[in-house]
Write an enzyme that holds these catalytic residues in place. Sequence first.
Site: not given
Length: 727
Positions: A34-35, A229, A259, A600
């Site tokens: 996404k970044t 986010e 999330q 993670r």
Amino acid sequence: MDERIFEDLNSEQRTAVRATEGFVRVAAGAGSGKTKVLTLRYAYIAKMLGVPPEHILSVTFTNKAAWEMRKRIRTFMPDEDGGWILTFHSACHKILKQDISYLGYPSNFIVCDEEDQKSILQAIFNENGLTLRDFSFKKCMDAIEIYKSRAPYVPFLIDPKRTLAAPDLPHAHEHGSMDFIILNYLTRQRKNFYLDFNDLIQFVLYLFLTNESVCRAWQNHFEYIQIDEFQDVSGEQYKLAAILSEKHKNLFIVGDPDQTIYSWRGANVRYFLEFDKRFPNVTTIVLDQNYRSTPEILGVCNSLISHNSQRLPKQLRPVCPNGAKPCYFHARSRKQESEWIAATIDALKKNAVPLRDIAVLYRSNFMSRPIEEALLQKNIPYTVCSGVAFYQRKEIKDALAYLRFLVFGDELSFRRIVNVPPRGIGKTRFALLQDCARSVGWLGALQTLSSHKTFQTTRAEQLFEALQDAAAYATSHDVADTLDFLLHKSGYEEYLMLCGNQDRLDNLNELKASLREILDSAQEEVSAADYLNGIALLTSADIQDRENSVRLMTVHTAKGLEFPYVFVCCLNEGMFPSRKIRTKDAMEEERRVAYVALTRAEKQLYLSDAEGFDAQARGELFSSRFLFNIEQSLLDVRGAPPQEFCRRSQEYIRQSEFGMGAISVQDIRKQFFPPNERVRHPVFGVGTVLAVEDGAYRIRFDCGKLRSVAVASDVLIPYYPPKPEQR
């Protein structure tokens, strides 16, 4: 340029980058890039559509993420400084720097962080004879935050003649009450033009809602808005996004409802899930290709989160090659669980795995103790990544207070530096300074009174000279040199040397080095005020420890990070999930917390739980429902739990799910207690079923009472006493 942007993107990512117009919702799974999408979309709008970058607002949730995004954008746009790639709080700070004068505040207002808030409270306590026995600072700060979230307090802060309405703080007249403290806190804020984190967004919202021309100007300014986010936005941040996008109607949100784990600070999964109900003609794009984790890890993650109902259906799809199955270890005790974690880490270390590649995640900080002990016994270095960050350390706060007083001359900074190092200025002398400062300011008060006989035995004159000389020095030197000069001239550096605390001196040197690095890398001049407010806007998520050691941290701290090897421990009912969970919605969020923990991991994932005695709940430990949520064939099980233990755990979970409305009365009544079964009653305590007659249990309770309890009732639960060796 177009080819460079799209060459490494999959089809969904390309669609997202090209989706520039209208309201767009991107459900981006963990590790889905996404970044990269946000960065390339920014470059696409600026370069291919020709939109000036200053008209693109790109909101991230940490300064670290904003810095990373600016760095990536310079690959395509070397001269772009990314001035509006900011956090919500930083963006609001920038807006207020330009327009806060409309609210009667000066443009050089001070941003207070948590330590500053505690200092304000300490001053209130000192002046009103209060102590921490009356209220803790945390309780006061929580009360202030809750008050600010529900009360229209901004008019009070911007109008010196205005008083707070009685219904807002009905007990403000009662000396020492919480309302009294809140009113005093707000009064000090107003007097000194302080703003804390909550105020930054609240002030901008108030400004937009009360000043149509200012609101319209900013709406016109931001032609394109993209928010990262989005699942974590608060109600105020949601309103701000809606207001700013009202003119051009180009709002692009990216997030993962799976999330959403910050409801305690205002986040609500429905802001993302129901985005299409609030905004017209929403386009939804799903990014579900995961570039982080192995297929085996993703299988476990998908299996877990599928048990939630509040979500957009999606399955993370792996791009990485196959790896090992995630490992699940069941221990007979918490000690054995910790020893297994330490032994596994030691084996990884011997196989040349860098310790910095390993993280141990847990639900709450208190769970780290046995793990730390086990790591110490194995001589494995570790770092506990808690909320205490570099800029919150005392010596750093002291040093920055000197610099801040030089810039702002404020009371809060003066209180911190006046007796550090000790200068013999006690309460009586400080009161004299305070009276004098009302007319000539704090520096003027020092100058006026330092030669007074009351101050002859103090070092007030030395402090005044140091500050005066530093002010003159600052006119021809940058902020890094000024800070160095100030710490030397004030005697603070010498004071730390005399104390013999090398760690604090090292931290001070690190502060100087970091400031010099900021100045050298900046593309424009950085003033002392800009630097100080930038530091205040930092969060613990922006600070990284580079030491080669195992990372121990809560799952919330780990959000946004990734590690090749991840241990998720203490997967027991009452621990993870937390015993504080009371509702079905809260349990879904808790499952999302577990999902964040699992996602993670890049190469290998380790899960563990333990049998034993839960000291806090005063009962037996049971396996977490999250372990039962995962299809067992997906796990490499070590030390499989006994069948009887699994049965008791599942029964405990079923009882708790009924308590939070997650299962029906009909489901819970399927439980049947045969004769000789041990049960617990909410009033009579523990007892033994003697017989089942006429739809009722005949029970002899340990208290001596003999009672009948209807089979159809839901008051009885199984009782499983802990084994003696587990106590």
